[in-house]
Design an enzyme around this catalytic site. Sequence first.
Site, PDB file in Angstrom:
ATOM      1  N   SER A 141       0.853  -1.191   0.000  1.00  0.00           N
ATOM      2  CA  SER A 141       0.000   0.000   0.000  1.00  0.00           C
ATOM      3  C   SER A 141       0.883   1.232   0.000  1.00  0.00           C
ATOM      4  O   SER A 141       2.021   1.192   0.488  1.00  0.00           O
ATOM      5  CB  SER A 141      -0.894   0.000   1.243  1.00  0.00           C
ATOM      6  OG  SER A 141      -1.527   1.252   1.422  1.00  0.00           O
ATOM      7  N   TYR A 155      -2.514  -0.706  10.190  1.00  0.00           N
ATOM      8  CA  TYR A 155      -2.597  -1.116   8.781  1.00  0.00           C
ATOM      9  C   TYR A 155      -1.323  -0.717   8.039  1.00  0.00           C
ATOM     10  O   TYR A 155      -0.714  -1.531   7.332  1.00  0.00           O
ATOM     11  CB  TYR A 155      -3.817  -0.477   8.120  1.00  0.00           C
ATOM     12  CG  TYR A 155      -3.934  -0.784   6.646  1.00  0.00           C
ATOM     13  CD1 TYR A 155      -4.475  -1.985   6.206  1.00  0.00           C
ATOM     14  CD2 TYR A 155      -3.489   0.125   5.687  1.00  0.00           C
ATOM     15  CE1 TYR A 155      -4.570  -2.279   4.852  1.00  0.00           C
ATOM     16  CE2 TYR A 155      -3.581  -0.152   4.337  1.00  0.00           C
ATOM     17  CZ  TYR A 155      -4.121  -1.355   3.926  1.00  0.00           C
ATOM     18  OH  TYR A 155      -4.206  -1.635   2.587  1.00  0.00           O
TER      19      TYR A 155
END
Length: 249
Positions: A141, A155
């Site tokens: 990401s 995350y």
Amino acid sequence: MGRGTIIITGASSGLGAEMARGFAALGYDLGLCARRVERLEGLRSEISSAHPERRVVIEALDVDDHEAVFRVFGALAEELGGVDRVIVNAGLGKGAALGTGRFDANLRTATTNFVGALAQTEAALEIFRAQGRGHLVMISSMSALRGMRKAMTVYAATKAGVSALAEGVRSERIPGVDVSVIHPGYIRSEMNEHVRQRTRFMVDTEVGVRSMIAAIERRRTKAYVPAWPWVPIGFAMRVLPLSVVRRLA
């Protein structure tokens, strides 16, 4: 004859499902796995209808069941007659600011996104080492580039860990094995549906996944996708002060 075989985890929805559609259109046979088997069955029917010449094998898999990861990857490899590429995609987007009483949510995200990715990487590399070839693709990401705040903290940390795993494997230079790490920006999916309307630079799933597939097909070692605006944003994220970077989260 197909172009090769690909295992995709987390393939029941979002980026995983769209990658399955895209790679089937390119001529790949697929091994798809996820927790929600009924969705996989629907996706298999959709792909088989559009591309009847493609093989689509499905298996139920919760990547938190680490023994199952090895078992399912082995079964898919046997049924497909080998595996050319594994896309480590399964993950969670849940989380909460640290110290706010939601250790349970953060632990689940950490376990699924990092330990689950580790299990998938181990299982894939066992197959690739035995075959003497393979392409390992890790879906990270843009948030992996810097520490993120509040609900994004854990995350982002897990995705940074995924990127580090990929780099470590690449530095080993396993004969015949290529390693790619893909850093998607804001691409619409089930995971981020609740923030869709207030997130800048969000692109549709189809647009974002086309960029992902193009980078994977080129076997890029590292890719920020879509390239615009995420390549310049990625550069900025690495050099800007944290006080500026925090506004991107």
